[in-house]
Design a protein around this motif. Structure first.
Motif, PDB file in Angstrom:
ATOM      1  N   PHE A 142      19.240 -16.280  12.697  1.00  0.00           N
ATOM      2  CA  PHE A 142      19.729 -16.470  14.063  1.00  0.00           C
ATOM      3  C   PHE A 142      20.506 -17.780  14.179  1.00  0.00           C
ATOM      4  O   PHE A 142      21.549 -17.853  14.829  1.00  0.00           O
ATOM      5  CB  PHE A 142      18.565 -16.458  15.073  1.00  0.00           C
ATOM      6  N   LYS A 146      24.151 -18.318  15.669  1.00  0.00           N
ATOM      7  CA  LYS A 146      24.402 -19.099  16.873  1.00  0.00           C
ATOM      8  C   LYS A 146      25.447 -20.185  16.619  1.00  0.00           C
ATOM      9  O   LYS A 146      26.361 -20.376  17.416  1.00  0.00           O
ATOM     10  CB  LYS A 146      23.100 -19.720  17.394  1.00  0.00           C
ATOM     11  N   ARG A 149      29.085 -18.838  16.205  1.00  0.00           N
ATOM     12  CA  ARG A 149      29.749 -18.583  17.489  1.00  0.00           C
ATOM     13  C   ARG A 149      30.142 -19.899  18.169  1.00  0.00           C
ATOM     14  O   ARG A 149      31.225 -20.015  18.743  1.00  0.00           O
ATOM     15  CB  ARG A 149      28.810 -17.759  18.398  1.00  0.00           C
ATOM     16  N   TYR A 150      29.247 -20.880  18.095  1.00  0.00           N
ATOM     17  CA  TYR A 150      29.512 -22.154  18.775  1.00  0.00           C
ATOM     18  C   TYR A 150      30.725 -22.869  18.171  1.00  0.00           C
ATOM     19  O   TYR A 150      31.587 -23.381  18.891  1.00  0.00           O
ATOM     20  CB  TYR A 150      28.276 -23.058  18.695  1.00  0.00           C
ATOM     21  N   SER A 244      21.778 -16.220  28.463  1.00  0.00           N
ATOM     22  CA  SER A 244      21.753 -17.276  27.448  1.00  0.00           C
ATOM     23  C   SER A 244      21.416 -16.629  26.103  1.00  0.00           C
ATOM     24  O   SER A 244      20.752 -15.602  26.036  1.00  0.00           O
ATOM     25  CB  SER A 244      20.785 -18.403  27.823  1.00  0.00           C
ATOM     26  N   PHE A 245      21.906 -17.222  25.023  1.00  0.00           N
ATOM     27  CA  PHE A 245      21.879 -16.624  23.683  1.00  0.00           C
ATOM     28  C   PHE A 245      20.742 -17.274  22.910  1.00  0.00           C
ATOM     29  O   PHE A 245      20.858 -18.426  22.501  1.00  0.00           O
ATOM     30  CB  PHE A 245      23.241 -16.875  23.027  1.00  0.00           C
ATOM     31  N   GLU A 246      19.638 -16.531  22.726  1.00  0.00           N
ATOM     32  CA  GLU A 246      18.416 -17.141  22.221  1.00  0.00           C
ATOM     33  C   GLU A 246      17.865 -16.414  21.009  1.00  0.00           C
ATOM     34  O   GLU A 246      18.136 -15.238  20.782  1.00  0.00           O
ATOM     35  CB  GLU A 246      17.357 -17.167  23.337  1.00  0.00           C
ATOM     36  N   THR A 252      22.090  -9.567  23.795  1.00  0.00           N
ATOM     37  CA  THR A 252      22.274 -10.588  24.827  1.00  0.00           C
ATOM     38  C   THR A 252      23.330 -10.071  25.787  1.00  0.00           C
ATOM     39  O   THR A 252      24.095  -9.163  25.458  1.00  0.00           O
ATOM     40  CB  THR A 252      22.634 -11.954  24.206  1.00  0.00           C
ATOM     41  N   SER A 259      22.013 -22.619  29.057  1.00  0.00           N
ATOM     42  CA  SER A 259      20.848 -22.496  28.178  1.00  0.00           C
ATOM     43  C   SER A 259      19.622 -23.154  28.807  1.00  0.00           C
ATOM     44  O   SER A 259      19.747 -23.998  29.697  1.00  0.00           O
ATOM     45  CB  SER A 259      21.153 -23.184  26.855  1.00  0.00           C
TER      46      SER A 259
ATOM     47  N   SER B  62      29.700 -12.542  16.634  1.00  0.00           N
ATOM     48  CA  SER B  62      29.296 -13.583  15.686  1.00  0.00           C
ATOM     49  C   SER B  62      28.760 -12.896  14.441  1.00  0.00           C
ATOM     50  O   SER B  62      28.442 -11.708  14.486  1.00  0.00           O
ATOM     51  CB  SER B  62      28.234 -14.517  16.264  1.00  0.00           C
ATOM     52  N   TYR B  87      26.395 -10.066  15.825  1.00  0.00           N
ATOM     53  CA  TYR B  87      26.291  -9.618  17.204  1.00  0.00           C
ATOM     54  C   TYR B  87      27.633  -8.965  17.528  1.00  0.00           C
ATOM     55  O   TYR B  87      28.688  -9.516  17.201  1.00  0.00           O
ATOM     56  CB  TYR B  87      26.008 -10.772  18.162  1.00  0.00           C
ATOM     57  N   GLU B  97      22.627  -7.146  18.649  1.00  0.00           N
ATOM     58  CA  GLU B  97      22.401  -7.674  17.302  1.00  0.00           C
ATOM     59  C   GLU B  97      22.310  -6.498  16.338  1.00  0.00           C
ATOM     60  O   GLU B  97      21.692  -5.479  16.650  1.00  0.00           O
ATOM     61  CB  GLU B  97      21.111  -8.485  17.248  1.00  0.00           C
TER      62      GLU B  97
END
Lengths: 386, 145
Positions: A142, A146, A149-150, A244-246, A252, A259, B62, B87, B97
């Protein structure tokens, strides 16, 4: 920031069992060690404690520590909130004192995890067995998704991820309580085996062992226990919002939201009446390099996209203008889940007292900030002053 | 069995005229979607959810590649590794996902068009493949399963 009076909350004792691997010493024994150290630091006995909050993820129930610390009849409440266990225990203690219910008490976080990545049962998170069986319930994976993407959204080059880990190990080398005390240069970190693209092995922290305890009291009584109290000016906890992406999310929302980190940080700063720009030293959840990168902006300490320049220029180093993870963070200390959030507070208390030795932030820091983040999308933050 | 294949959990899927699709929920009050299906709406806190097939096509939002063999509860078979994870944004619905068929970082790019397929991830005790969902590039000429 001047000393608060009346219903304010102060930290008057801190204790730690060294993080890392301590063969033959149970998590509970490490917790007792930390608790005795915190009590000694405050000049108090366990029989003086009016309450306790604490927890561990894998090392037993905190309330059973009384069999070793003393059967005094105090209310001792177990806290189980994943990576925010320590932060949640601290918030509970803050409320117990701020409300006037109690004058003085103790918070204890400890853990002892097996080696390797955490393996989590999807059923505990309300997710079907298929999610674990097909190999999607993996935290390290994960974090790769994350940060990928960021970096894309903010146009940040991945090279900064190695620089962050390099700083963590440099700080760890200066901290006698850290687990990993050997410096590793950015080139070696970037060339390490790829765990989950773009994150390599040395960009992740490891599950570990350790314990931290804090003795807290009413602010107006603090100077009776110590010459150098640290005041808990704001503490806040938030869970995730729709969008929010958790971690551990089979899906999501396409509609994006802020967040839990951003909301908890804003609430803690608001409660303290202190702006992020006033922070002199910050401990930020760095489960992996990308987490420090994202959270430094989500907490409001800098703008999104600004981190690349901040980190490259050395601003987040111990001698920089915004020192982040001065004790080496999770990367150099490992992550005993129950203790990790309280380690951050311990480090900030040391820094604000001026007692951090080789890893002391210069210039007499006055404002400290801590942030933890964890599954399934929770965050706890504190603002501390001396 | 979905589309003639054994799957990890048939409740994740629905057969459509275009082929197997993921089965989600849609809130009849606020139009929020979830996957898998669930009874409560995480957006408006209501409980008026209806079943809905999710889009079989979307764009990569992603991605990463799983670089080590996970511990249990993972049950995958080594011959199906490594595997990509991503994703995928399904237009007007949600971001799901998923495993990715592609495992070469050079061939994965945020924004690329992808479509859903059933892909084997483990063999059962008789050596027959068990499938889960995955997404694969839908660009013309792209490699397929």
């Amino acid at each position: 920031m001047s000393e608060v009076s009346g219903s304010g909350v102060a930290i008057v004792g801190i204790g730690m069992h060294r993080f890392g691997r301590t063969e033959g010493v149970s998590g509970r024994a490490q917790a007792v060690h930390a608790a005795r150290a915190a009590l000694a630091d405050a000049g108090l006995k366990f029989s003086d404690m009016q309450f306790g909050f604490g927890g561990s993820h894998s090392a037993g129930d905190a309330d059973t520590l009384v069999s070793e610390l003393g059967l005094t009849g105090l209310p001792f409440i177990n806290v189980a909130n994943g990576c925010a266990t320590g932060g949640s225990a601290l918030i509970a203690a803050d409320a117990a004192i701020r409300s006037g219910q109690h004058d003085v008490g103790i918070v204890i976080g400890f853990d002892k995890h097996p080696r390797g990545a955490f393996n989590t049962d999807p059923a505990e998170h309300g997710i079907g067995a298929w999610y674990g069986e097909t190999g999607l319930m993996v935290t390290t994976q994960f974090f790769g998704l994350k940060i990928k993407r960021y970096l894309y959204e903010h146009g940040i080059a991945p090279g900064v991820l190695a620089t962050i880990a390099e700083k963590a190990f440099r700080n760890g080398a200066r901290n006698p309580m850290a687990w990993r005390r050997k410096e590793i240069d950015a080139a070696e970190i970037a060339a390490a085996p790829m765990i989950s693209h773009p994150l390599t092995q040395y960009m992740y922290c490891s599950p570990a062992e350790g314990a931290v305890a804090l003795v807290l009291c009413r602010a107006d009584k603090a100077r009776g226990y110590t010459e150098h109290p640290v005041f808990l000016q704001g503490a806040a906890f938030r869970s995730r919002r729709y969008g929010s992406f958790e971690v551990f999310s089979p899906w999501t929302a396409a509609e994006r939201a802020g967040s839990p980190t951003a909301e908890a940080a804003a609430a803690a700063f608001a409660a303290a009446g202190i702006a992020p720009s006033e922070v002199d030293v910050a401990q930020i959840q760095d489960t992996e390099s990308g987490a420090e990168l994202m959270h430094t902006a989500e907490t409001g300490l800098c703008a999104h996209g600004e981190q690349e320049e901040l980190i490259a220029s050395g601003a987040t180093a111990i001698e920089g203008r915004l020192p982040v993870n001065t004790d080496g963070g999770c990367l150099a200390n490992g992550e005993p889940i129950g203790a990790s959030g309280l380690r951050q507070v311990y480090e900030n208390v040391l820094q604000l007292r001026g007692g951090a030795g080789e890893h002391q932030v210069p210039g007499d820091p006055r404002v400290g900030f801590t942030h933890v983040y964890g599954a399934p999308g929770i965050s706890a933050c504190t603002v501390l002053t001396r | 069995m979905i589309a003639g294949k054994t799957t990890v959990d048939d409740a994740l899927f629905v057969e459509t005229a275009e082929g197997p699709a993921l089965l989600g929920s849609r809130c009849t009050d606020c139009a929020a979607h979830t996957f898998p299906r669930q009874g409560g709406c995480p957006r408006c806190t209501g409980s008026a959810m209806e079943d809905v097939p999710l889009s079989r096509t979307g764009t990569l939002w992603s991605w990463t590649v799983q670089g080590f063999r996970p511990k249990p509860p993972y049950t995958g078979t080594e011959s199906y590794e490594p595997y990509g994870v991503g994703y995928v944004e399904l237009p007007g619905q949600l971001i799901v996902e998923t495993r990715l068929v592609e495992t070469d970082p050079e061939r994965l790019e945020i924004g690329m068009p992808v479509e859903m397929v059933l892909t084997p991830f483990r063999d059962d005790q008789h050596g027959w493949p068990v499938h889960t969902f995955a997404f694969v590039s839908s660009k013309p000429g792209a490699s397929d399963v």
